[in-house]
Design a protein around this motif. Sequence first.
Motif, PDB file in Angstrom:
ATOM      1  N   ASP A  10      43.923  40.114  52.466  1.00 37.61           N
ATOM      2  CA  ASP A  10      42.853  39.964  51.478  1.00 37.61           C
ATOM      3  C   ASP A  10      42.728  38.533  50.987  1.00 37.61           C
ATOM      4  O   ASP A  10      43.669  37.741  51.034  1.00 37.61           O
ATOM      5  CB  ASP A  10      43.069  40.913  50.289  1.00 37.61           C
ATOM      6  CG  ASP A  10      44.442  40.753  49.642  1.00 37.61           C
ATOM      7  OD1 ASP A  10      44.780  39.633  49.233  1.00 37.61           O
ATOM      8  OD2 ASP A  10      45.181  41.755  49.544  1.00 37.61           O
ATOM      9  N   CYS A  24      41.172  36.728  47.415  1.00 35.04           N
ATOM     10  CA  CYS A  24      40.702  37.039  46.070  1.00 35.04           C
ATOM     11  C   CYS A  24      40.288  35.761  45.360  1.00 35.04           C
ATOM     12  O   CYS A  24      41.023  34.770  45.367  1.00 35.04           O
ATOM     13  CB  CYS A  24      41.792  37.749  45.274  1.00 35.04           C
ATOM     14  SG  CYS A  24      41.201  38.391  43.682  1.00 35.04           S
ATOM     15  N   LEU A  76      40.228  38.322  37.883  1.00 37.93           N
ATOM     16  CA  LEU A  76      39.769  38.505  39.268  1.00 37.93           C
ATOM     17  C   LEU A  76      38.280  38.799  39.303  1.00 37.93           C
ATOM     18  O   LEU A  76      37.776  39.609  38.526  1.00 37.93           O
ATOM     19  CB  LEU A  76      40.550  39.652  39.924  1.00 37.93           C
ATOM     20  CG  LEU A  76      42.075  39.612  39.785  1.00 37.93           C
ATOM     21  CD1 LEU A  76      42.700  40.774  40.532  1.00 37.93           C
ATOM     22  CD2 LEU A  76      42.635  38.289  40.267  1.00 37.93           C
ATOM     23  N   GLU A 108      36.198  38.386  42.749  1.00 39.39           N
ATOM     24  CA  GLU A 108      35.741  38.802  44.083  1.00 39.39           C
ATOM     25  C   GLU A 108      36.951  39.099  44.960  1.00 39.39           C
ATOM     26  O   GLU A 108      37.959  38.382  44.918  1.00 39.39           O
ATOM     27  CB  GLU A 108      34.888  37.715  44.741  1.00 39.39           C
ATOM     28  CG  GLU A 108      33.594  37.405  44.003  1.00 39.39           C
ATOM     29  CD  GLU A 108      32.849  36.218  44.574  1.00 39.39           C
ATOM     30  OE1 GLU A 108      31.771  35.899  44.048  1.00 39.39           O
ATOM     31  OE2 GLU A 108      33.352  35.598  45.552  1.00 39.39           O
ATOM     32  N   LEU A 109      36.831  40.150  45.755  1.00 37.62           N
ATOM     33  CA  LEU A 109      37.918  40.557  46.642  1.00 37.62           C
ATOM     34  C   LEU A 109      37.345  40.837  48.026  1.00 37.62           C
ATOM     35  O   LEU A 109      36.371  41.580  48.172  1.00 37.62           O
ATOM     36  CB  LEU A 109      38.599  41.819  46.095  1.00 37.62           C
ATOM     37  CG  LEU A 109      39.724  42.426  46.938  1.00 37.62           C
ATOM     38  CD1 LEU A 109      40.896  41.460  47.064  1.00 37.62           C
ATOM     39  CD2 LEU A 109      40.184  43.752  46.321  1.00 37.62           C
ATOM     40  N   CYS A 135      38.590  42.051  51.905  1.00 34.82           N
ATOM     41  CA  CYS A 135      39.719  42.681  52.593  1.00 34.82           C
ATOM     42  C   CYS A 135      39.437  42.812  54.086  1.00 34.82           C
ATOM     43  O   CYS A 135      38.394  43.352  54.485  1.00 34.82           O
ATOM     44  CB  CYS A 135      40.008  44.061  52.022  1.00 34.82           C
ATOM     45  SG  CYS A 135      40.468  44.045  50.278  1.00 34.82           S
ATOM     46  N   LEU A 158      46.478  43.823  45.963  1.00 31.96           N
ATOM     47  CA  LEU A 158      45.052  43.794  45.645  1.00 31.96           C
ATOM     48  C   LEU A 158      44.217  44.611  46.613  1.00 31.96           C
ATOM     49  O   LEU A 158      43.188  45.174  46.227  1.00 31.96           O
ATOM     50  CB  LEU A 158      44.560  42.347  45.614  1.00 31.96           C
ATOM     51  CG  LEU A 158      45.214  41.427  44.573  1.00 31.96           C
ATOM     52  CD1 LEU A 158      44.601  40.045  44.636  1.00 31.96           C
ATOM     53  CD2 LEU A 158      45.081  42.020  43.181  1.00 31.96           C
ATOM     54  N   SER A 159      44.619  44.699  47.874  1.00 33.76           N
ATOM     55  CA  SER A 159      43.817  45.463  48.832  1.00 33.76           C
ATOM     56  C   SER A 159      43.742  46.937  48.472  1.00 33.76           C
ATOM     57  O   SER A 159      42.847  47.652  48.927  1.00 33.76           O
ATOM     58  CB  SER A 159      44.373  45.300  50.251  1.00 33.76           C
ATOM     59  OG  SER A 159      45.630  45.936  50.384  1.00 33.76           O
TER      60      SER A 159
END
Length: 367
Positions: A206, A208, A226, A228-229, A231, A241-242
Amino acid sequence: MPGQLETDGALVAPVVPGSSVGIIANPMSGRDIRRLVARASVFPNAEKTNMALRLIAAAGALGVQRVYMSTDGMGVAGGVLRAAGKPRARDGRWPELVFCELDRATGDAEDTRRLVRQMRERGASVVVLLGGDGTVRAASTECAELPLLPLSTGTNNAFPEMWEATVAGSAAALLATGRVTREEATYRAKALHVRCGAATEIALVDVCIATVAHVGARALWEVGTLRELYCAFAEPHAIGLSSIAGLVAPSGRTDPDGVRVRLAGEAAAPRRVLAPVAPGVLAQVGLLEVAPLRAGESVTSAVPRGTVAVDGERELEFGPGRTVTVTLRADGPTVLDVRAALAHAAERGLLVSGMPSQPITTYQEVR
């Protein structure tokens, strides 16, 4: 291709000339700051030594001629060397053990990269990594077409998997000796390519984007920052985080696409997910948008200033004038699939002596 085991009072696999397996144990994995801010376990180097010994024993039992072992200054390789000098009868045949030394150890990811390069140049068929996500990311930049088998000894470990070392060593040996093929037992991982101004990074799990202005201690634990993420894959059983994406839009390791999520931070959100973002930490995370991340698609971040974390560690700082883009590509490392390797071994009876000429379709009495 080498065949089934031979029987001479015991199951014995003939040595396959030229076959070799590499083992790289990161002595620093499982020791970072997350032991202070979360309840992450400490992975002792004594257990890494024991894992390496089990890997070596499995390789020897299945006919691997040579094992390349990394060296370190924290006792992992030393423990292997001591055990090699005091063989036990129940350990069976050991392969030739070659220690790969570095002219100057740096104590960081560069050590992993140089060890992978050395083992690749020496002809290893597969390299087993004992480490976390960062260890695998470092190895992936030097492995080229050399398959990797990452075993979890780090913190989040979204990419490495938890396998008993004897089982993992058996899978690695099956590949190294040619009893299973690369087509049967490996897959090509995806990778996230990050560009931040002139700087570039790669992530295997991922990326972030956070509003935190400085890299600092690198680890992420404040979910309110946080935004934007992205994956490459997102599994609902993952840690880190994923897991946020994995609990709302799962994506497999071999699926062509990934997932991207826009996060609410401290603002109101239409829905929230309770995700295990760190060991011992279940956090409520607000979701503004969840969408597929298509292979080959480049997405530009809308965050004006902050940091970019790759595989859970902050690496890049950016501000106005430094655009951040993330692109998903199918050009990650080749990974040994333990399940697939052993499933093919079972199907063809590679670890069984005296196999019948016809496949067994029902339970039969063994006489």
